[in-house]
Design a protein around this motif. Structure first.
Motif: not given
Length: 362
Positions: A291-299
């Motif tokens: 989740y943290v990786n996706v947040l960093n990349d997308q949000v």
């Protein structure tokens, strides 16, 4: 006259005057509070001396309270209970008598306090001590016997402008013992400039006493938090803003949902919180890391710091948590939560245990 600048000039003037009013009110409130503390200390000291000398009991104090209020109609703050609080205040801080005597004769200036050799004076930040309300002091004396712990809460209460109820809650939540103690991998994954701020932003345990039912799954727990989001944010700490729950992430056509998403102004980053009703399991960190990786990349926005993941579970064993952190490069921490406090000791033998209650209902 250039009328184009009038709105800007007016806004500047409005802001300046508003600031001056607020600062003046704050200074006035501090001065009033200082005078009350001086008065309460003097009354408490005199009362303590009389009780010791004359062997006065509670009835005399009760009579004194009644006569004071009769002689001074509208007088507040001199109930029997509060008179005993004043005595306790004077007894507890008897070493500060030179400071109080000095303060009573001079204008308030924390930098010019009389320099009297005293371990108590050296330990207390007097400028903060004299700006904290009497009810706060009474609570600290009653609940915090250790001076270091008391000073910790005193500083926090003044810095964050805690009400009496908020100070009471923070003591119940054991902030002194839990802040900065959450198991984490920040040392390996965060730059030095924000690491200490991050450590102080989170606690090892969170008291969710606004949830009145035992959460049997994560959704029930999440619902209880969202329904009381203001309480949760206040008790999370400083600078937290709620972004949303079940925050949707889309990766290669598949949907994923973060239980709770926050933003912290001090850290300037997103905080993903995952809820688990049981004991910590190492595999939970894999999900949170994703989740943290996706947040960093997308949000995450370009000017924001990398996101942080917090796993909130019912129980944990720190040694298992520390091993589970190894190999992850995203900043994460694991904390526990406690729901409504346990029943008081004197009620445990009166109320039936859950199994007996279930049989009665059947």
């Amino acid at each position: 006259m250039n009328t184009n600048n009038v709105p800007n000039q007016y806004d500047a003037l409005l802001g300046e005057i508003s600031t001056q009013i607020l600062q003046s009110r704050y200074r006035a409130a501090r001065l009033v509070n200082r005078e009350l503390l001086l008065l309460y200390f003097a009354v408490g000291k005199r009362l303590s001396e009389k009780i010791a000398l004359e062997k006065w009991g509670a009835k005399i104090v009760e009579q004194l309270s009644a006569d004071l209020q009769k002689g001074l109609p509208g007088l507040r703050g001199f109930s029997r209970r509060n008179l005993f609080n004043m005595k306790a205040f004077a007894d507890e801080y008897a070493e500060l008598e030179p400071v109080f005597r000095h303060e009573a004769d001079t204008q308030y200036d924390a930098d010019q306090l009389v320099q009297t050799p005293s371990a108590l004076i050296d330990a207390l930040p007097m400028n903060l001590f004299l700006s904290l309300g009497f009810s706060h002091h009474t609570l600290l004396i009653d609940r915090c016997k250790d001076l270091t712990e008391r000073v910790f809460y005193l500083q926090k209460a003044v810095a964050n402008q805690w009400t009496h109820d908020m100070l009471d809650w923070q003591i119940k939540a054991r902030l002194y013992h839990t802040q900065g103690h959450m198991p984490n991998n920040f040392a390996q994954t965060m730059p030095d400039v924000i690491r200490e701020t991050a450590l102080q932003a989170f606690k090892d345990e969170y008291l969710l006493d606004f949830i009145n039912v035992e959460a049997d799954d994560e959704r029930v727990l999440e619902k209880g938090i969202v329904q009381n989001i203001r309480e949760f944010i206040l008790k999370m700490g400083t600078g937290f803003s709620f972004v949303g729950n079940q925050y949707r992430l889309l990766v290669d056509g598949d949907e994923f949902f973060v239980d709770l998403l926050f933003f912290n102004r001090q850290l300037q980053c997103l905080i993903a919180v995952e809820l688990k009703r049981g004991e910590f399991k190492p595999e939970y960190l894999g999900q949170l890391n994703f989740y943290v990786n996706v947040l960093n990349d997308q949000v995450r926005l370009p000017h924001e710091n990398p996101s942080i993941g917090i796993l909130l579970c019912r129980e944990k064993k720190n040694a298992i948590v520390e091993y589970a952190f190894q190999g992850f490069s995203t900043p994460m921490g694991v904390a526990t939560y406690q729901l409504s406090p346990d029943l008081p000791e004197h009620l445990r033998n009166i109320l039936p245990d859950p199994e007996s209650l279930r049989k009665l209902l059947d």
